[in-house]
Each structure stands twice: as C-alpha cells, then as structure tokens.
Design a protein around this motif. Structure first.
Motif, short mmCIF file in Angstrom:
data_model
loop_
_atom_site.label_atom_id
_atom_site.label_comp_id
_atom_site.label_asym_id
_atom_site.label_seq_id
_atom_site.Cartn_x
_atom_site.Cartn_y
_atom_site.Cartn_z
N PHE A 34 -3.47 -1.96 5.82
CA PHE A 34 -4.25 -3.13 6.24
C PHE A 34 -5.10 -2.74 7.44
O PHE A 34 -4.58 -2.27 8.45
CB PHE A 34 -3.31 -4.28 6.64
CG PHE A 34 -2.43 -4.76 5.53
CD1 PHE A 34 -2.88 -5.72 4.64
CD2 PHE A 34 -1.14 -4.26 5.39
CE1 PHE A 34 -2.06 -6.18 3.62
CE2 PHE A 34 -0.31 -4.71 4.37
CZ PHE A 34 -0.78 -5.66 3.48
N HIS A 54 -6.62 -7.32 -6.35
CA HIS A 54 -5.84 -6.31 -5.62
C HIS A 54 -5.06 -5.43 -6.59
O HIS A 54 -5.03 -4.19 -6.44
CB HIS A 54 -4.88 -7.00 -4.65
CG HIS A 54 -3.81 -6.12 -4.09
ND1 HIS A 54 -4.04 -5.16 -3.12
CD2 HIS A 54 -2.47 -6.04 -4.39
CE1 HIS A 54 -2.90 -4.54 -2.83
NE2 HIS A 54 -1.94 -5.04 -3.58
N HIS A 75 -12.41 -9.04 -3.08
CA HIS A 75 -11.17 -9.49 -3.69
C HIS A 75 -11.44 -10.71 -4.56
O HIS A 75 -11.79 -11.79 -4.07
CB HIS A 75 -10.13 -9.83 -2.62
CG HIS A 75 -9.45 -8.62 -2.05
ND1 HIS A 75 -8.19 -8.23 -2.45
CD2 HIS A 75 -9.87 -7.72 -1.13
CE1 HIS A 75 -7.85 -7.14 -1.78
NE2 HIS A 75 -8.85 -6.80 -0.97
N SER A 83 -2.57 -13.82 0.33
CA SER A 83 -1.30 -13.18 0.66
C SER A 83 -1.50 -11.93 1.51
O SER A 83 -0.63 -11.57 2.31
CB SER A 83 -0.51 -12.84 -0.61
OG SER A 83 -1.13 -11.80 -1.34
N LEU A 84 -2.65 -11.27 1.37
CA LEU A 84 -2.93 -10.05 2.12
C LEU A 84 -3.63 -10.31 3.46
O LEU A 84 -4.01 -9.37 4.15
CB LEU A 84 -3.76 -9.11 1.26
CG LEU A 84 -3.10 -8.68 -0.06
CD1 LEU A 84 -4.08 -7.93 -0.94
CD2 LEU A 84 -1.85 -7.85 0.19
N HIS A 120 3.12 -13.86 2.99
CA HIS A 120 1.69 -13.65 3.22
C HIS A 120 1.44 -13.32 4.68
O HIS A 120 2.14 -13.80 5.57
CB HIS A 120 0.89 -14.90 2.82
CG HIS A 120 1.29 -16.14 3.57
ND1 HIS A 120 2.38 -16.90 3.21
CD2 HIS A 120 0.77 -16.74 4.67
CE1 HIS A 120 2.51 -17.92 4.03
NE2 HIS A 120 1.55 -17.85 4.94
N THR A 126 -6.35 -9.52 8.40
CA THR A 126 -6.84 -8.33 7.71
C THR A 126 -8.34 -8.41 7.50
O THR A 126 -8.84 -9.40 6.97
CB THR A 126 -6.15 -8.19 6.35
OG1 THR A 126 -4.73 -8.23 6.52
CG2 THR A 126 -6.54 -6.88 5.67
N THR A 129 -8.49 -4.12 2.97
CA THR A 129 -7.34 -3.36 2.49
C THR A 129 -7.81 -1.97 2.07
O THR A 129 -8.88 -1.83 1.47
CB THR A 129 -6.66 -4.08 1.32
OG1 THR A 129 -7.66 -4.56 0.40
CG2 THR A 129 -5.84 -5.26 1.81
N CYS A 179 0.40 -8.09 -5.22
CA CYS A 179 -0.14 -8.45 -3.90
C CYS A 179 0.94 -8.98 -2.97
O CYS A 179 1.19 -8.41 -1.90
CB CYS A 179 -1.29 -9.45 -4.04
SG CYS A 179 -0.88 -10.96 -4.96
N THR A 183 3.36 -5.72 -1.90
CA THR A 183 2.57 -5.30 -0.74
C THR A 183 2.88 -6.14 0.50
O THR A 183 3.39 -5.64 1.49
CB THR A 183 1.07 -5.33 -1.07
OG1 THR A 183 0.82 -4.56 -2.25
CG2 THR A 183 0.26 -4.73 0.07
N ALA A 184 2.57 -7.44 0.46
CA ALA A 184 2.79 -8.29 1.63
C ALA A 184 4.26 -8.38 2.00
O ALA A 184 4.64 -8.22 3.17
CB ALA A 184 2.21 -9.68 1.38
#
Length: 238
Positions: A34, A54, A75, A83-84, A120, A126, A129, A179, A183-184
């Motif tokens: 991030f 994503h 995105h 969420s990112l 999230h 961010t 990404t 996502c 990831t998150a």
C-alpha cells in the motif's frame, strides 16, 4: 520512496522460486504494498494502463509477470477500492442494496451485517496499490498472495503453525475474497488468512474451480519457506 522496509533482509527471488518449486505453483506468488502517497511509489514503476478489479490486478502479476501500481481511478470494483483504503464506501454497498440485488443475501439487512464486518483500511489511507510477482518485486511487500490448490493450502497452513502451533481462524464471507480477505484482512491482522474465493474473483481473475486464495504478511515469509519443505517431507504428510 518510503523507508518502511523489513529489518530482516529477505531474498524475495530465492523465496519465490522455492515456493514455486515446492508447491508446483501455476503462477507466481504476488507481492502487494500500500502506497500512502505518490512519493511512496518506487521510481520506474508504471501506472496500470486500464481500469480493472484488484483481483484481476493480482492475476496480472501472478500469471503475466506484470509490475505496476494502481491509484483509485484504476480500480473498477468499488468494494475492492473501499476495502483497500482507496475510496469511500458507496451508499448502496453500505446499506446492503448492492449485494442484495445480486442475489447474494436473503435481505438487505443480512447484507449490511456482512458489509459492516468486512475488514478495510481507513478511507484515503492508500494512494495506490503496488503489485509484482514476488521474484521480481521492486518494493518491500507488505502482503503476499498465493492462489493454489487446497492440498497446497493445507501445507501452507501447516507451515504457518509449524513454529508456534495454535489454530488458524480463517475470515471470509464469500464476497470480496482477494481484496478484503486475502489483502486487507491480512495486512490489518498481521496473520495469514485463507479464503474460498468469491464469484467476482473467480469470474474475472482466473482463479480455477480447484484453487483457493491465501494472503500472509510478508514478515512471515522466512518461516513459511523454512517450514514448507519440512512439513511436506514429514512422515505423516500426504
């Protein structure tokens, strides 16, 4: 560029090759980071030239070896971007209407209860990404995502418990798998997470019917690599 690197040096090329060889992966483990601001993007990295999800970005790094970054406007999926930490949550996602209309829940209320529990990052945390196949990453990853078979996921799960033991508590809800789940959730919790994949990621990012998704903090990479060959070669291993 940010100086936020792991203090324990890791040879990501060697680690990736070991993962690919031991697990016979179809593609590469994917390095993700991030970037809170534009200056945190390493020099020479290019911006993605299209707008996709994503999970599809992960697939570009996994199967095509692409290295790139993606700000909010690249995105496509609002849920993923939220969420990112790239964009705020949309009203229809927040009130449950979005997934309710897709037929994923019996009521908008059931959907809302699920959305409220999705991990999230804070909105605006961010800027972009960053993605790369692990063996070629030009940045220090924060999360590593692997897509592979259930058998391999078993070995990765065993490897993540090899040193300290315990239990794995996977978090997923059948939506926002790559996502939010891989990831998150992984980034925020500092723990490995396993997910079954979601309809969107299976439709758009090349996850096969015989594959699952795992995300783990990059700091765990050395211990997973060290444990994998032991676990796979153990007398009780299949």
């Amino acid at each position: 560029m940010s100086t936020d690197q792991t203090k324990i040096a890791v040879d990501y090329t060697e680690a990736a090759e070991k993962l690919k060889k031991i697990l016979n992966l179809k593609g590469s483990p994917v390095a993700i980071r991030f970037a809170p601001t534009k200056v945190d993007i390493p020099a020479g990295m290019v911006e993605l030239d299209k707008t996709i999800r994503h999970c599809s970005m992960v697939n570009l790094a996994r199967t095509e070896g692409k290295i790139f970054y993606a700000p909010a406007d690249k995105h496509e999926c609002n849920g993923g971007a939220w969420s990112l930490g790239l964009r705020g949550i949309t009203p229809t996602l927040k009130n449950g209407e979005f997934y309710f209309k897709l037929g994923k829940f019996d009521s908008a209320a059931a959907c809302k209860r699920t959305i409220e529990r999705i991990p999230h990052l804070d909105t605006g945390e961010t800027y972009a990404t960053l993605y790369a196949p692990l063996e070629k990453t030009p940045f220090s990853p924060q999360v590593i995502v692997i897509v592979t078979t259930p058998r391999n996921m078993l070995k990765l799960a065993q490897s993540s418990l090899f040193r300290l033991g315990g239990r794995i508590h996977a978090e997923f809800s059948g939506i926002q798998s790559v996502c939010a789940d891989a990831t998150a959730q992984t980034y925020l919790s500092g723990q490995a997470n396993f997910s079954l994949g979601c309809d969107g990621s299976r439709r758009f990012s090349g996850i096969g019917d015989d594959e699952m998704v795992m995300g783990f903090p990059a700091e765990m990479l050395p211990e997973i690599i060290a444990a994998l060959s032991i676990v796979i070669g153990a007398a009780g291993s299949k």
